[in-house]
Design a protein around this motif. Structure first.
Motif, PDB file in Angstrom:
ATOM      1  N   ILE A 103       0.836  -1.206   0.000  1.00 27.02           N
ATOM      2  CA  ILE A 103       0.000   0.000   0.000  1.00 27.02           C
ATOM      3  C   ILE A 103       0.869   1.253   0.000  1.00 27.02           C
ATOM      4  N   THR A 104       1.920   1.247   0.803  1.00 30.90           N
ATOM      5  CA  THR A 104       2.842   2.388   0.832  1.00 30.90           C
ATOM      6  C   THR A 104       3.471   2.607  -0.538  1.00 30.90           C
ATOM      7  N   ALA A 105       3.898   1.512  -1.176  1.00 32.32           N
ATOM      8  CA  ALA A 105       4.518   1.622  -2.506  1.00 32.32           C
ATOM      9  C   ALA A 105       3.539   2.166  -3.531  1.00 32.32           C
ATOM     10  N   ILE A 106       2.293   1.715  -3.486  1.00 31.67           N
ATOM     11  CA  ILE A 106       1.294   2.177  -4.451  1.00 31.67           C
ATOM     12  C   ILE A 106       0.975   3.646  -4.245  1.00 31.67           C
ATOM     13  N   LYS A 107       0.888   4.080  -3.012  1.00 32.86           N
ATOM     14  CA  LYS A 107       0.683   5.509  -2.737  1.00 32.86           C
ATOM     15  C   LYS A 107       1.797   6.336  -3.354  1.00 32.86           C
ATOM     16  N   GLU A 108       3.030   5.881  -3.183  1.00 34.28           N
ATOM     17  CA  GLU A 108       4.186   6.615  -3.719  1.00 34.28           C
ATOM     18  C   GLU A 108       4.177   6.611  -5.241  1.00 34.28           C
ATOM     19  N   ILE A 109       3.814   5.480  -5.831  1.00 38.95           N
ATOM     20  CA  ILE A 109       3.766   5.370  -7.293  1.00 38.95           C
ATOM     21  C   ILE A 109       2.718   6.322  -7.869  1.00 38.95           C
ATOM     22  N   LEU A 110       1.503   6.280  -7.321  1.00 34.53           N
ATOM     23  CA  LEU A 110       0.418   7.089  -7.865  1.00 34.53           C
ATOM     24  C   LEU A 110       0.689   8.587  -7.715  1.00 34.53           C
ATOM     25  N   SER A 111       1.431   8.961  -6.692  1.00 35.31           N
ATOM     26  CA  SER A 111       1.724  10.380  -6.459  1.00 35.31           C
ATOM     27  C   SER A 111       2.957  10.862  -7.212  1.00 35.31           C
ATOM     28  N   SER A 112       3.680   9.946  -7.836  1.00 33.55           N
ATOM     29  CA  SER A 112       4.931  10.317  -8.493  1.00 33.55           C
ATOM     30  C   SER A 112       4.680  11.015  -9.823  1.00 33.55           C
ATOM     31  N   PRO A 113       5.461  12.051 -10.122  1.00 33.30           N
ATOM     32  CA  PRO A 113       5.344  12.738 -11.411  1.00 33.30           C
ATOM     33  C   PRO A 113       5.568  11.802 -12.598  1.00 33.30           C
TER      34      PRO A 113
END
Length: 308
Positions: A274-284
């Protein structure tokens, strides 16, 4: 079966008369080997024969193992992402870059995928389920199906949904009530898909009996097939997303902006995911790749819609 060199997941599903999600689960557990050709996952005919033979020779009843949620298995390094949008391929690629997980795709409709998640057969489910009573997407269905399960709902993107029509829109179709006309033939989506639920909810809201809709019982299993049915003249109208209309080359009548979300169960084994997906979706980088496809709105991408 060994006359064929290899099979797709769908072909094996038809041969064995089991769901594709059952096969994905066998792949996750390492019981059925697969290999990839580009995006497509295939099963060698010899491996399939070996699996069937093994099942025939191991029919002595065994004690049932304790029921464990798929996401709690520490030895599992494979994720099943369920949904049809090509953006999920981009997501899978980013997950594999950031973690030790390998991703598999299940091209199953939203509601059926959600039920499979409840049964422990999917890890990440994409949803676009319209609720006519609230006008909201996804959450009303999740609250009814994932009863007793903690989860997080995160926005992936927003996109336009509406009618696929023949070029020039010769029948001048512009509203849901136009489907009630006698001169209009529909091509439908399969039960459990987001597009089918959107249509059924709009028919209910507008008090249009589905029996009045010519072609209602004729189904296709993805957006591209519905759009292609319009292009080839099989039907006059179908319900789907804007991207597929442009890919096939038919006109599109936008009727609603749908929120396309991801739901993930919250367990001890999924917190890092979940942490990784949050970071992925928020990444430019991820958002730039999605925008480059066109026809997608990323203004809410990465936003937490709901969390238990």
């Amino acid at each position: 079966m060994s006359k064929e060199l290899s099979y797709t997941i769908e072909e094996v599903s038809q041969l064995l008369k089991v769901s594709k999600l059952t096969l994905y689960d066998l792949v996750k557990k390492g019981e059925l080997p697969v290999f990839r050709i580009g995006r497509q996952m295939r099963i060698d005919a010899r491996d399939l024969d070996a699996y069937i033979t093994n099942q025939k020779t191991n029919q002595i009843p065994k004690a049932s193992p304790p029921i464990v949620q798929r996401n709690e298995r520490k030895d599992s390094k494979t994720l099943v992402i369920s949904g049809q949008d090509i953006v999920l391929d981009i997501l899978g690629k980013h997950i594999e870059k950031r973690s030790a997980y390998k991703t598999l795709r299940s091209f199953t409709g939203s509601l059926n995928s959600l039920i499979s998640m409840y049964n422990g057969e999917c890890d990440i489910v994409s949803l676009h389920l319209f609720d006519g009573d609230t006008g909201d997407y996804n959450l009303p269905y999740i609250k009814k199906i994932l009863v007793g399960h903690p989860y997080i709902l995160i926005n992936l993107l927003s996109r336009k949904a509406g009618f696929y029509v023949k070029n020039g829109n010769p029948l001048n179709l512009s509203t849901w009530t136009d489907l009630n006309r006698e001169d209009v033939k529909l091509i439908n989506r399969e039960k459990g898909s987001g597009a089918r639920i959107l249509l059924d909810e709009q028919l209910r809201i507008n008090e249009i009996p589905f029996r009045n809709i010519k072609g209602y019982e004729q189904e296709e299993t993805n957006h591209l097939s519905v759009a292609s049915s319009i292009l080839t003249g099989i039907a006059d109208v179908g319900v789907g997303i804007e991207k597929a209309a442009k890919m096939v080359g038919v006109d599109f009548v936008p009727l609603i902006t749908e929120r396309y979300d991801l739901v993930i169960l919250k367990t001890a084994g999924t917190m890092q995911l979940i942490t990784a997906i949050k970071e992925i979706l928020s990444s430019p980088q991820f958002q730039s790749e999605v925008k480059s496809l066109g026809d997608y709105d990323t203004s809410q991408t990465g936003k937490i819609i709901y969390e238990t």
